[in-house]
Design a protein around this motif. Structure first.
Motif, short mmCIF file in Angstrom:
data_model
loop_
_atom_site.label_atom_id
_atom_site.label_comp_id
_atom_site.label_asym_id
_atom_site.label_seq_id
_atom_site.Cartn_x
_atom_site.Cartn_y
_atom_site.Cartn_z
N SER A 68 24.02 48.53 35.85
CA SER A 68 22.83 48.15 35.09
C SER A 68 22.62 49.01 33.85
N TRP A 69 23.50 49.97 33.59
CA TRP A 69 23.40 50.81 32.40
C TRP A 69 24.79 51.25 31.99
N LEU A 70 25.05 51.23 30.70
CA LEU A 70 26.33 51.69 30.16
C LEU A 70 26.07 52.83 29.19
N PRO A 71 26.92 53.85 29.18
CA PRO A 71 26.67 55.00 28.31
C PRO A 71 26.98 54.74 26.85
N ALA A 176 20.57 43.36 43.03
CA ALA A 176 21.02 44.30 44.06
C ALA A 176 20.21 45.57 44.03
N THR A 177 20.29 46.35 42.97
CA THR A 177 19.49 47.57 42.84
C THR A 177 19.14 47.77 41.38
N ARG A 178 18.19 48.65 41.17
CA ARG A 178 17.89 49.09 39.80
C ARG A 178 17.79 50.59 39.81
N ARG A 179 18.74 51.27 39.14
CA ARG A 179 18.68 52.73 39.06
C ARG A 179 17.71 53.15 37.98
N GLN A 180 17.35 54.40 38.03
CA GLN A 180 16.54 54.95 36.94
C GLN A 180 17.41 54.99 35.69
N ILE A 181 16.96 54.36 34.64
CA ILE A 181 17.74 54.27 33.40
C ILE A 181 17.40 55.45 32.52
N GLU A 182 18.42 56.20 32.14
CA GLU A 182 18.22 57.35 31.28
C GLU A 182 18.58 56.95 29.85
N SER A 183 17.59 56.49 29.16
CA SER A 183 17.83 56.04 27.79
C SER A 183 16.60 56.30 26.97
#
Length: 458
Positions: A68-71, A176-183
């Motif tokens: 759910s997040w790409l760096p 499915a899940t949602r992580r904490q997004i660090e952005s």
């Protein structure tokens, strides 16, 4: 007789299936990889969107699993680019990020979802932990209504019950899940609601570049797209517009980032020494060569070679560079041995190489080799709206060495009224000069803003 003989033959192994697992979370990748490997999948891993696209260029895959997040890439932009380039590959994205209209589905998607269940251990589950524990997966239809999908059956259960009907999950997107997004640009809720974009957004801005003007966001977007490839890049733009920043961003986002970044300004080296500087030389190759030396190309092995002002390179040296670009082999000056070198080549120029090639001042065959992917760095006047942000950035950087200073309104107006022929570099130098002229005063006035040769002594 024939039937019993055929039944006695060993069953052929199922053809291997390959998935690319894209996540910056190493532990998550390990859990999903272990589960897929147990289901006889071959797994290739990528920690970012650019590397995923590079993997697909190298070899196709049946499915891509996307976190759910790409760096390195904005998530919606990556999905749009993926669907344009690889419409025949199944995309399984965590959360409600994949396009619900996508019709391509792998016939073994159930196995991918089973592996995802194991990869989510310890994470918060959207749709309820009880559903996950019971083996079901929460799905969302295109209309937004939730549905309880069929349980995902492990491969061993499928093989034990070959006649049992296995219900494949319906096309709706998996939640499915949602992580904490660090952005700095998005929160987790923003990602869930973010629409797919066809153009650049502020989320794709690279930290190397200040401002949010569309022309600069487009530069960031193109850098993100090409960074993971081995493709040669030609950066064209006026002096002072940040061409080396572009090259360093390409290197930072590439799989070669742990290897050297070697830069050479072709206009700063005398013609007689440029060949030896690039390719190296052996001892005694020319007067003054008291010992052998590795050239810049060889020093960049495994990494990135940045050739600035490539338009100033002499034609004789261009011929030897072309040979290296085509074969990957170089020959040191005064040496007969060929050396194999692996580098990613980025060239930059403030001149039009296409025009130079048409005029015969630059080899056309080398130009076409260098300009596989073209990037333009715009002049400051083309994104003048970013000037206040750039000014604040430079003043903040200068304040790290001495007390902070600010600009008066008259000084800001004077900056906005300038044409900036020297672009961002000129802006930095003008502000540095004004900082010094302001002495100990905390505010920089219009009198301290000087351009070029405005200050003339009597």
């Amino acid at each position: 007789m024939t039937a019993s003989w055929a039944q006695s033959l060993p069953r052929p192994l199922a053809p291997p299936r390959t998935a690319i697992l894209t996540s910056a979370d190493l532990s998550f990748r390990q859990r999903v990889r272990d589960a897929l490997t147990g289901l006889r999948w071959q797994v290739r891993e990528a920690d970012g969107g650019a590397e995923t696209l590079a993997c697909l260029d190298a070899a196709p895959a049946e499915a891509v699993i996307l976190d759910s997040w790409l760096p390195d890439l904005e998530i919606g932009e990556f999905i749009a680019e993926f669907e344009k380039l690889h419409p025949g590959i199944d995309l399984v994205a965590l959360g409600d990020l994949a396009a619900s209209s996508r019709s391509m589905r792998s016939p073994r998607r159930n196995e991918v979802l089973f592996a995802l269940r194991h990869g989510q251990e310890g994470d918060e589950v959207l749709g309820g932990d009880e559903a996950m524990n019971s083996g079901s997966v929460s799905c969302e239809s295109p209309s937004g209504e939730s549905a309880n999908c069929a349980p995902v059956m492990p491969m061993r259960e499928i093989e034990a019950q070959p006649s049992a009907p296995v219900r494949m999950l319906a096309p709706p997107v998996i939640i499915a899940t949602r992580r904490q997004i660090e952005s700095e640009n998005f929160s987790g809720a923003d990602f869930a609601a973010a629409p797919l974009r066809s153009g650049p957004s502020s989320a794709c801005r690279l930290p190397e570049f200040i401002g949010t003007h569309p022309v600069m966001l487009e530069v960031s977007r193109r850098i993100r797209l090409v960074a993971g490839h081995r493709t040669s890049v030609l950066v064209q733009g006026p002096t002072g517009s940040g061409k080396e920043l572009v090259a360093r961003a390409l290197h930072r986002l590439s799989p070669r980032s742990v290897r050297p970044f070697v830069a050479l300004n072709c206009a700063a080296i005398p013609e007689a020494l440029l060949e030896a500087e690039l390719f190296g030389h052996s001892r005694g190759a020319f007067t003054g060569a008291v010992q052998g030396r590795v050239g810049r190309i060889e020093a960049a092995h495994g990494g990135t070679l940045f050739l600035d002002e490539i338009g100033e390179m002499p034609l004789a040296c261009q011929a030897k560079l072309l040979r290296f670009v085509e074969s990957g082999e170089l020959q040191r000056v005064g040496d007969n041995e060929l050396v194999k070198v692996d580098v990613r080549l980025i060239a930059a120029t403030h001149r039009s190489l296409a025009r130079l090639a048409n005029e015969g001042a630059f080899r056309s065959d080398l130009y076409f080799r260098l300009s596989v992917f073209l990037l333009h760095t715009p002049s400051l006047s083309a994104h003048i709206d970013d000037l206040p942000r750039l000014t604040a950035h430079f003043l903040e950087r200068m304040s790290q060495q001495s007390p902070a200073k600010s600009l008066s309104e008259e000084a800001q107006s004077r900056l906005l009224g300038h044409s900036w022929p020297g672009n961002v570099r000129e802006l930095e130098h003008v502000l540095e000069r004004a900082w010094i002229l302001a002495e100990d005063r905390p505010r920089i006035g219009a009198a301290e803003i000087e351009f070029g040769e405005e200050y003339v002594t009597e």
